[in-house]
Design an enzyme around this catalytic site. Structure first.
Site, PDB file in Angstrom:
ATOM      1  N   SER A   1       0.799  -1.221   0.000  1.00 21.76           N
ATOM      2  CA  SER A   1       0.000   0.000   0.000  1.00 21.76           C
ATOM      3  C   SER A   1       0.834   1.275   0.000  1.00 21.76           C
ATOM      4  O   SER A   1       0.314   2.353  -0.279  1.00 21.76           O
ATOM      5  CB  SER A   1      -0.952   0.000   1.196  1.00 21.76           C
ATOM      6  N   VAL A   2       2.137   1.219   0.351  1.00 18.90           N
ATOM      7  CA  VAL A   2       2.917   2.450   0.439  1.00 18.90           C
ATOM      8  C   VAL A   2       3.157   3.084  -0.924  1.00 18.90           C
ATOM      9  O   VAL A   2       3.556   4.238  -1.024  1.00 18.90           O
ATOM     10  CB  VAL A   2       4.275   2.207   1.144  1.00 18.90           C
TER      11      VAL A   2
ATOM     12  N   PHE B   1       0.983   4.041  -3.146  1.00 19.55           N
ATOM     13  CA  PHE B   1       0.060   5.162  -3.369  1.00 19.55           C
ATOM     14  C   PHE B   1      -0.941   5.368  -2.235  1.00 19.55           C
ATOM     15  O   PHE B   1      -1.716   6.298  -2.262  1.00 19.55           O
ATOM     16  CB  PHE B   1      -0.715   5.002  -4.689  1.00 19.55           C
ATOM     17  N   ASP B   2      -0.891   4.514  -1.210  1.00 22.65           N
ATOM     18  CA  ASP B   2      -1.917   4.541  -0.187  1.00 22.65           C
ATOM     19  C   ASP B   2      -1.476   5.301   1.064  1.00 22.65           C
ATOM     20  O   ASP B   2      -2.245   5.446   1.998  1.00 22.65           O
ATOM     21  CB  ASP B   2      -2.301   3.108   0.182  1.00 22.65           C
ATOM     22  N   HIS B   3      -0.231   5.759   1.083  1.00 21.71           N
ATOM     23  CA  HIS B   3       0.258   6.486   2.274  1.00 21.71           C
ATOM     24  C   HIS B   3       0.670   7.902   1.878  1.00 21.71           C
ATOM     25  O   HIS B   3       1.015   8.147   0.739  1.00 21.71           O
ATOM     26  CB  HIS B   3       1.468   5.764   2.883  1.00 21.71           C
TER      27      HIS B   3
END
Length: 293
Positions: free
Chosen positions: A288-289, A291-293
């Site tokens: 997830s890092v 684009f999710d963070h």
């Protein structure tokens, strides 16, 4: 090209879904009551042997206006077919050369629909033995008109390269645009319309089993393709008495049967064997890092 999608979906991968186009069309507490709501017919579509472990079992119950077997006998498809189901030296030309290609040409005739625009470009195994896979391309200039297609050989993974596909299925409709993929599994009938004009793309057909999400291993609990990003259509039906032709792929050959009603007369359904689509923009390369963070 428009990217709009007017349809409603259910989210999840491998879920047990329920959908009804008319209120109360789904039986409560039963799969096959003696009298179904609205006088519908109950049918089960099996994606696995019914004796497999419960964790692997895939099936869907349809509640439709007319039984799907109400058609005339299947006959060999008269139009020239460019599909292959058995991959050996009799049907294919093996080569050790590394091969790549530019996008295939769009046909220069006006009435080539999705079925007639299918060509097999490679594969391995044998559809009759339920072993292996095939790689097809499609290049079409016209929407399918009163025709439906299904494969008894395997599951289709469709990858549009140019132009959206407006796909009608027995489960409901879905729009598939470039950078999205769609999976339509063995035994499911569908029709393809071309809202953006001529279209082309690729299609993978697996003969042996169904597509699965891989384990994440050291990536952890989140990453790659998240199950909630997969979209399954919701019920939508039509009740017509016009003539349709059902084209079926069986052991690599095409057959056609006529019937006097629409195959898309499923008013309600429930189960875990259903088509779905996925937007590749939602894919997390590692976790997830990205684009999710």
């Amino acid at each position: 090209m428009s990217t709009s999608d007017q349809y409603i979906y259910q989210s999840g991968f491998g879920n047990h879904f329920s959908s009804e186009a008319l209120p109360g069309a789904l039986p409560v507490g039963q799969n096959t009551p003696q009298v179904c709501p609205y006088g519908l017919y109950a049918e089960q579509l099996s994606g696995t042997a019914f004796t497999v472990a419960r964790s692997s079992n895939q099936r869907t119950w349809f509640y439709r206006i007319r039984p799907s077997v109400m058609h005339r006998p299947f006959e060999p498809y008269n139009n020239e077919s460019h599909m292959v189901g058995t991959f050996d030296t009799r049907t294919t030309e093996p080569t050790p050369t590394q091969i790549r290609w530019l996008p295939f040409d769009i046909p220069n005739t006006e009435h080539v629909d999705f079925i007639d625009g299918l060509h097999t470009i490679g594969g391995a195994g044998d559809a009759a033995l339920k072993s292996g896979l095939a790689v097809h391309i499609y290049a079409a200039t016209a929407s399918m008109n009163k025709r439906a297609f299904s494969s008894s050989d395997g599951d289709f993974l469709i990858v549009p390269q140019q132009g959206r596909l407006d796909i009608t299925t027995e489960f409901g409709p879905l729009i598939v645009a470039p950078n999205e993929i769609a999976v339509i599994q063995r035994g499911m009938r569908f029709s393809v319309a071309l809202p953006d004009g001529p279209s082309r793309g690729y299609m993978l057909e697996v003969f042996e089993s169904h597509f699965e999400l891989p384990d994440l291993g050291p990536i952890g609990a989140n990453g790659l393709a998240n199950p909630r990003d997969f979209k399954t259509p919701t019920a939508k039906y039509e009740h017509t008495n016009d003539e349709w032709h059902i084209v079926n792929k069986y052991q690599g050959e095409l057959f056609v049967a006529a019937q006097d009603h629409s195959p898309y007369d499923v008013v309600a359904w429930h189960g875990n064997y259903a088509p779905y689509k996925y937007d590749l923009a939602n894919f997390a390369v590692i976790n997830s890092v990205s684009f999710d963070h």
